[in-house]
Design a protein around this motif. Structure first.
Motif, PDB file in Angstrom:
ATOM      1  N   GLN A  25       0.623  -1.565   0.254  1.00 18.80           N
ATOM      2  CA  GLN A  25       0.513  -0.169   0.000  1.00 18.80           C
ATOM      3  C   GLN A  25       0.927   0.664   0.358  1.00 18.80           C
ATOM      4  O   GLN A  25       0.689   2.318  -0.704  1.00 18.80           O
ATOM      5  N   LEU A  26       1.933   1.562   0.643  1.00 25.42           N
ATOM      6  CA  LEU A  26       2.959   2.219   0.952  1.00 25.42           C
ATOM      7  C   LEU A  26       3.750   2.806  -0.637  1.00 25.42           C
ATOM      8  O   LEU A  26       3.615   3.918  -1.100  1.00 25.42           O
ATOM      9  N   GLN A  27       4.054   1.646  -1.213  1.00 28.41           N
ATOM     10  CA  GLN A  27       4.538   2.001  -2.540  1.00 28.41           C
ATOM     11  C   GLN A  27       3.446   2.275  -3.918  1.00 28.41           C
ATOM     12  O   GLN A  27       3.527   3.163  -4.616  1.00 28.41           O
ATOM     13  N   THR A  28       1.688   2.189  -3.314  1.00 31.39           N
ATOM     14  CA  THR A  28       1.358   2.418  -4.533  1.00 31.39           C
ATOM     15  C   THR A  28       0.713   3.784  -4.055  1.00 31.39           C
ATOM     16  O   THR A  28       0.569   4.812  -5.258  1.00 31.39           O
ATOM     17  N   ALA A  29       1.180   3.985  -2.799  1.00 37.30           N
ATOM     18  CA  ALA A  29       0.476   5.945  -2.560  1.00 37.30           C
ATOM     19  C   ALA A  29       1.539   6.812  -3.462  1.00 37.30           C
ATOM     20  O   ALA A  29       1.274   7.770  -4.011  1.00 37.30           O
ATOM     21  N   ARG A  30       2.823   6.290  -2.969  1.00 38.14           N
ATOM     22  CA  ARG A  30       4.362   6.470  -3.949  1.00 38.14           C
ATOM     23  C   ARG A  30       4.099   7.429  -4.854  1.00 38.14           C
ATOM     24  O   ARG A  30       4.167   8.444  -4.903  1.00 38.14           O
ATOM     25  N   GLN A  31       3.455   6.098  -5.586  1.00 43.58           N
ATOM     26  CA  GLN A  31       3.198   5.973  -7.245  1.00 43.58           C
ATOM     27  C   GLN A  31       2.302   6.859  -7.601  1.00 43.58           C
ATOM     28  O   GLN A  31       1.935   8.165  -8.650  1.00 43.58           O
ATOM     29  N   GLU A  32       1.086   7.108  -6.757  1.00 42.37           N
ATOM     30  CA  GLU A  32       0.278   8.458  -7.187  1.00 42.37           C
ATOM     31  C   GLU A  32       0.446   9.725  -6.789  1.00 42.37           C
ATOM     32  O   GLU A  32       0.016  10.377  -7.771  1.00 42.37           O
ATOM     33  N   LEU A  33       1.476  10.586  -5.472  1.00 48.35           N
ATOM     34  CA  LEU A  33       1.587  10.987  -5.247  1.00 48.35           C
ATOM     35  C   LEU A  33       2.347  11.170  -6.284  1.00 48.35           C
ATOM     36  O   LEU A  33       3.024  12.975  -6.871  1.00 48.35           O
ATOM     37  N   SER A  34       3.456  11.089  -6.602  1.00 53.28           N
ATOM     38  CA  SER A  34       5.025  11.095  -8.122  1.00 53.28           C
ATOM     39  C   SER A  34       3.876  11.098  -8.793  1.00 53.28           C
ATOM     40  O   SER A  34       4.132  12.617 -10.063  1.00 53.28           O
ATOM     41  N   HIS A  35       2.770  10.862  -9.883  1.00 56.09           N
ATOM     42  CA  HIS A  35       2.169  11.082 -10.722  1.00 56.09           C
ATOM     43  C   HIS A  35       0.876  12.417 -10.165  1.00 56.09           C
ATOM     44  O   HIS A  35       1.228  13.699 -11.484  1.00 56.09           O
ATOM     45  N   ALA A  36       0.484  12.524  -9.690  1.00 56.74           N
ATOM     46  CA  ALA A  36      -0.048  13.812  -9.357  1.00 56.74           C
ATOM     47  C   ALA A  36       0.768  15.177  -9.155  1.00 56.74           C
ATOM     48  O   ALA A  36       0.083  15.816  -9.787  1.00 56.74           O
ATOM     49  N   LEU A  37       1.592  15.039  -8.015  1.00 59.03           N
ATOM     50  CA  LEU A  37       2.887  16.200  -8.570  1.00 59.03           C
ATOM     51  C   LEU A  37       3.191  16.195  -9.878  1.00 59.03           C
ATOM     52  O   LEU A  37       3.631  18.080 -10.288  1.00 59.03           O
ATOM     53  N   TYR A  38       3.709  15.556 -10.819  1.00 56.72           N
ATOM     54  CA  TYR A  38       3.925  15.173 -12.145  1.00 56.72           C
ATOM     55  C   TYR A  38       2.502  16.472 -13.260  1.00 56.72           C
ATOM     56  O   TYR A  38       2.805  17.793 -13.731  1.00 56.72           O
ATOM     57  N   GLN A  39       1.656  15.736 -12.928  1.00 54.45           N
ATOM     58  CA  GLN A  39       0.463  16.356 -13.485  1.00 54.45           C
ATOM     59  C   GLN A  39       0.177  18.307 -12.767  1.00 54.45           C
ATOM     60  O   GLN A  39       0.421  19.047 -13.449  1.00 54.45           O
ATOM     61  N   HIS A  40       0.503  17.808 -11.711  1.00 49.43           N
ATOM     62  CA  HIS A  40       0.612  19.686 -11.098  1.00 49.43           C
ATOM     63  C   HIS A  40       1.459  20.613 -12.206  1.00 49.43           C
ATOM     64  O   HIS A  40       1.453  21.922 -12.224  1.00 49.43           O
ATOM     65  N   ASP A  41       2.841  20.331 -12.084  1.00 49.75           N
ATOM     66  CA  ASP A  41       3.825  20.389 -12.590  1.00 49.75           C
ATOM     67  C   ASP A  41       3.911  20.931 -14.160  1.00 49.75           C
ATOM     68  O   ASP A  41       3.913  22.101 -14.684  1.00 49.75           O
ATOM     69  N   ALA A  42       3.351  20.184 -14.727  1.00 46.21           N
ATOM     70  CA  ALA A  42       2.495  19.771 -16.326  1.00 46.21           C
ATOM     71  C   ALA A  42       2.013  21.526 -16.378  1.00 46.21           C
ATOM     72  O   ALA A  42       1.870  22.434 -17.170  1.00 46.21           O
ATOM     73  N   ALA A  43       0.496  21.224 -15.239  1.00 46.12           N
ATOM     74  CA  ALA A  43      -0.053  22.073 -15.742  1.00 46.12           C
ATOM     75  C   ALA A  43       0.034  23.741 -15.608  1.00 46.12           C
ATOM     76  O   ALA A  43      -0.533  24.722 -16.539  1.00 46.12           O
ATOM     77  N   CYS A  44       1.352  24.121 -14.056  1.00 47.46           N
ATOM     78  CA  CYS A  44       1.779  25.211 -13.847  1.00 47.46           C
ATOM     79  C   CYS A  44       2.637  25.610 -15.411  1.00 47.46           C
ATOM     80  O   CYS A  44       1.989  27.175 -15.332  1.00 47.46           O
TER      81      CYS A  44
END
Length: 513
Positions: free
Chosen positions: A95-114
């Motif tokens: 569960q920790l590994q899945t949460a880390r992957q989702e957080l990394s993807h969300a941060l990448y999307q936020h950076d691209a949107a900015c």
């Protein structure tokens, strides 16, 4: 007989009885249940801790379970507990590994949107700065070799409101050159009409096609949602995919129905835009408003190229002459005006002086040959004028209520008129009489009339949108797709589609699916 807890079904260490249901419970279990639910678990009736009755029993010593009486059994219990802990630990790591992957993807999307937002903001700022530096006349010079720039004119009410607006321009007069130009154009159009009138245009939609028309598309995002309502509509004759609309939000919008893209948003009027015209040959748009001005817009620059100040009261209607160089306008100040779109000069301005009470004009429309035109009045009269002599040559009484729309057929013989009386009247311009009255539903409101370019069909917009077959005046199709009053209607090329606007903020297109 041993007591059993009604919840755990085991012998209670501290038994209590519920006076509500009479069942025996383990005290700690029933107290926890009451704390969560406030009721007896057996019958659901209200129960509190202080209502419980203790049961006095001799203390019992619970025998140890068989699994805890030997060393092998104890070792097996420890092994089972260890296995369970390891499995739980493995699940937590997954569960920790899945949460880390989702957080990394969300941060990448936020950076691209900015990054995208920053780039678009920079481009919009640059585009606004570029538009601000363009001269207002840039939009009209293209395709207009005879254009003469007029003196700079500040926007109506730009400084201190309508009370300080500039006064209407003085008449410049119709020169012999202008009159000759009108006569030449009329002679050319009359000759073409006679040739064209002998045959049906190739590709014209048939009556069966019209009957099968259905809504093809609807667009509600052209004008502001905070001030809803589209008040006027026109289709470009040269390219019927292009339309222009005027709205309650004080803007005119140029839209391409094929690409579904807004080509230009024309901002400048200080009041709603009640009339719009798309120039048939040039990328120009004309708009009129109750702010007493008529504006000429260049579509490519989305800038006002000319402001025509012909009236002292709200402009109620405009019509473009067949030459494409002159504009007719009507106003609540009782005058009609004939203006040069290239210079912004008012060439002629006339009011009907035949009676003591001169009514306000509500609409105006050129005849196809451009030598006569019609105006509607607030006292239910349709007047026909000779442009060259600037005199009233015929009157068509019969309506009740102010005239809302007039439309000349392209064949030059028929005139359709509507008023606030739920009828459409057809007039023969050769005999100067009403030969047909179409009675609509009670309290039907007509806001726009339009013949197709061949003169075969007549469209009516108001409470709904209808199409009639000319000569027989047969009702072919009716559309109730708008949720509010329809304010404008126009045919596409060869009547292959129908466009309508409405107070419901939508532009709809009807045709064969």
């Amino acid at each position: 007989m041993a007591l059993c807890c009604a919840i755990s079904n085991e012998v209670p260490e501290h038994p209590v009885v519920s006076p509500v249901s009479g069942h025996v419970f383990e005290k700690r279990l029933i107290e926890k249940y009451i704390g969560d639910n406030g009721a007896d678990p057996m019958n659901g009736e209200k129960l509190s801790v202080d209502m419980l009755l203790d049961i006095k029993t001799s203390p019992l010593v619970k025998p140890r379970p068989p699994s805890a009486t030997s060393i092998p059994a104890i070792l097996k219990s420890l092994q089972d507990e260890w296995d369970a802990v390891m499995l739980h630990s493995f699940t937590l790591r997954q569960q920790l590994q899945t949460a880390r992957q989702e957080l990394s993807h969300a941060l990448y999307q936020h950076d691209a949107a900015c990054r995208v937002i920053a780039r678009l903001t920079k481009e919009v700022t640059a585009a606004r700065e570029a538009l601000a530096t363009l001269k207002p006349q840039a939009g009209i010079t293209a395709g207009a070799p005879g254009y003469v720039p007029a003196a700079p004119q500040p926007a109506y009410g730009a400084e201190a409101g309508p009370e300080k607006a500039q006064q209407p321009m003085e008449e410049a007069g119709m020169s012999e050159e202008v009159i000759q130009k009108l006569l030449d154009k009329a002679a050319l159009l009359t000759a073409e009409r006679k040739k064209r009138g002998k045959t049906v245009p190739e590709g014209l939609a048939t009556t069966d096609d019209i009957r099968q028309y259905r809504q093809l598309a609807t667009h509600t995002g052209l004008h502001s949602a905070s001030i809803p309502g589209i008040l006027s509509l026109d289709v470009c004759l040269k390219d019927t995919a292009k339309i222009v609309t005027g709205g309650n939000d004080k803007n005119a919008v140029v839209f391409n129905k094929d690409t579904e893209q807004v080509m230009a948003i024309l901002k400048g009027h200080t009041k709603k835009v009640t009339s719009v015209i798309y120039h048939p040959d040039e990328e120009l748009v004309f708009s009129a408003s109750p702010d007493c001005t008529i504006r000429v817009w260049g579509i490519q620059t989305a800038q006002c190229a000319q402001i025509i100040r012909a009236h002292e009261a709200p402009v109620t209607g405009i019509s473009l002459h067949a030459t494409g160089d002159y504009l007719l306008s009507s106003s609540a100040d009782t005058n009609w005006a004939f203006s040069d779109i290239r210079t912004g000069r008012v060439l002629s301005k006339v009011s009907d002086t035949s009676s003591q009470h001169v009514p306000a004009l509500t609409c105006a429309q050129f005849h196809p040959d451009g030598l006569i035109f019609g105006t509607g009045t607030e006292d239910a009269m349709v007047k026909i004028w000779d442009l060259k002599e600037r005199i009233n040559v015929a009157n068509f009484p019969g309506h009740s209520g102010q005239i809302t729309s007039i439309a000349f057929s392209e064949n030059g013989y028929y005139l359709a008129t509507s008023a606030e009386d739920a009828v459409v009247k057809l007039w023969d311009l050769r005999k100067l009489k009403n030969f047909k009255t179409i009675q609509l539903d009670d309290k039907y409101e007509v806001r726009s009339l339009c013949f197709d370019h061949s003169g075969t069909y007549l469209a009516v917009a108001g409470t709904d949108v209808r199409v009639y077959l000319c000569k027989q005046w047969q009702d072919l199709v009716m559309f109730n797709d708008h949720t509010a009053l329809a304010t404008g209607v126009q045919f596409g090329h060869n009547a292959t589609f129908l466009a309508s606007s409405s107070m419901d903020r939508s532009v709809k297109f009807f045709g064969l699916q």
